[in-house]
Enzyme design. Sequence first.
Site, PDB file in Angstrom:
ATOM      1  N   ASP A  21       0.833  -1.210   0.000  1.00 28.23           N
ATOM      2  CA  ASP A  21       0.000   0.000   0.000  1.00 28.23           C
ATOM      3  C   ASP A  21       0.866   1.258   0.000  1.00 28.23           C
ATOM      4  OD1 ASP A  21      -2.274   1.504   0.033  1.00 28.23           O
ATOM      5  OD2 ASP A  21      -2.727   1.192   2.154  1.00 28.23           O
ATOM      6  N   TRP A  26       2.890   7.978  -2.338  1.00 25.58           N
ATOM      7  CA  TRP A  26       4.316   8.143  -2.676  1.00 25.58           C
ATOM      8  C   TRP A  26       4.445   9.101  -3.861  1.00 25.58           C
ATOM      9  CZ3 TRP A  26       7.398   7.268  -6.960  1.00 25.58           C
ATOM     10  CH2 TRP A  26       8.780   7.152  -6.747  1.00 25.58           C
ATOM     11  N   THR A  67     -10.902  -6.812  -5.515  1.00 20.18           N
ATOM     12  CA  THR A  67     -12.202  -6.689  -6.211  1.00 20.18           C
ATOM     13  C   THR A  67     -12.664  -5.223  -6.125  1.00 20.18           C
ATOM     14  OG1 THR A  67     -13.173  -7.535  -4.158  1.00 20.18           O
ATOM     15  CG2 THR A  67     -13.107  -9.055  -5.988  1.00 20.18           C
ATOM     16  N   ASN A  69     -10.743  -2.626  -6.111  1.00 21.23           N
ATOM     17  CA  ASN A  69      -9.923  -1.750  -6.964  1.00 21.23           C
ATOM     18  C   ASN A  69     -10.544  -1.497  -8.343  1.00 21.23           C
ATOM     19  OD1 ASN A  69      -6.707  -2.946  -5.704  1.00 21.23           O
ATOM     20  ND2 ASN A  69      -7.872  -1.133  -5.111  1.00 21.23           N
TER      21      ASN A  69
END
Length: 247
Positions: A21, A26, A67, A69
Site C-alpha cells: 500500500d 508516494w 475486487t 480496486n
Amino acid sequence: MESKPQFHPDKLPKHLAIIMDGNGRWAKQKGMLRIIGHENGTKSVRTTVEACAEIGIEHLTLYAFSTENWNRPKTEVNTLMKLLVKSLKKEIKTLQDNNIKLMAIGNINELPKNAHKELLEVIDKTKSNTHMILTLALSYGSREELINAVKAISSNVKNNIISIDSIDESIINNHLYTQNLPDVDLLIRTSGEQRISNFLLWQIAYAELYFTDILWPDFQKEDLHKALKCYEQRERRFGKTSEQLSK
Ligand code: FPP
C-alpha cells in the site's frame, strides 16, 4: 561487502503475505501522477520477490489488485492492467532465474483478455519451478472467495456428496483459492494503514501482523529483513499458554 542477516529457518514464516500500500501517496508526495507510484511499486515487487527467494521463504502472496480496486478511475485501472502485463513479460526471467513458480488467486476471469492470457502463460511456463511459490492476488476479495466456497460446499451437501456434519476446516480450505497454500504466518502492510482490506480473512486467523509506515515504492530489502526479525521475536501461542509452549 553487504552483510546478510541470518534467519533461523524454524523462525521464518513459511507463508508471507503482503498488502502493498502507498503507491498513490508516494507519487503525490513527489508531485507525480499516481501511476508513477505504481510503476515504482513494481520495483519493490521485484526486490521483495528476490529477497524472499534468497532468504528461503516458501510462499509469498502479494495483494496486487482487489475486487474493490475495479471501482478506481478507469484510466488508473487500465494503466494498472497494462503494468501487470508489462511486469509479467519482463519478470518471467526473474522467476525462472530464481526457480519461482507463479500462481494467482482471485477472480482472474475478470482481467482484461491480454492480462489474463499473459498471466496463464507465465503460470504455465513456471509450473515446474520449486524454490518458492509466488501468488498474486488479482481481482481478489476474501468475502467473494468465502461466498464461492459456501456455495460450492452447499451444492455438495444438496447433491449428497458430503454430509453437513463432515464440514470442517479442511473442507473449507479445499474450497478456497488458496487450497494449495499453508495458512499465512506473517502479514505485512505498508504505508501506515492498519487494516486488512478484505485480504485472506480465513487464512490469516493465526497470522502475526506487521504494519510499517514505509510507502510501498520505498520498501527495500532491509525493510523486509526488519519485519522478519520482528517476526522472529514473536511468540506464537495458537491459543496455548507460554508455559505450555516451553515444555
Ligand atoms: C496500493 O497503492 C497498491 C495497489 C492498489 C496496486 C499494487 C500494484 C503494484 C505494486 C504494481 C503492480 C503489481 C504487480 C504485481 C505487477 P495505492 O494506490 O492504494 O496507494 P494509496 O493508498 O497511497 O493511494
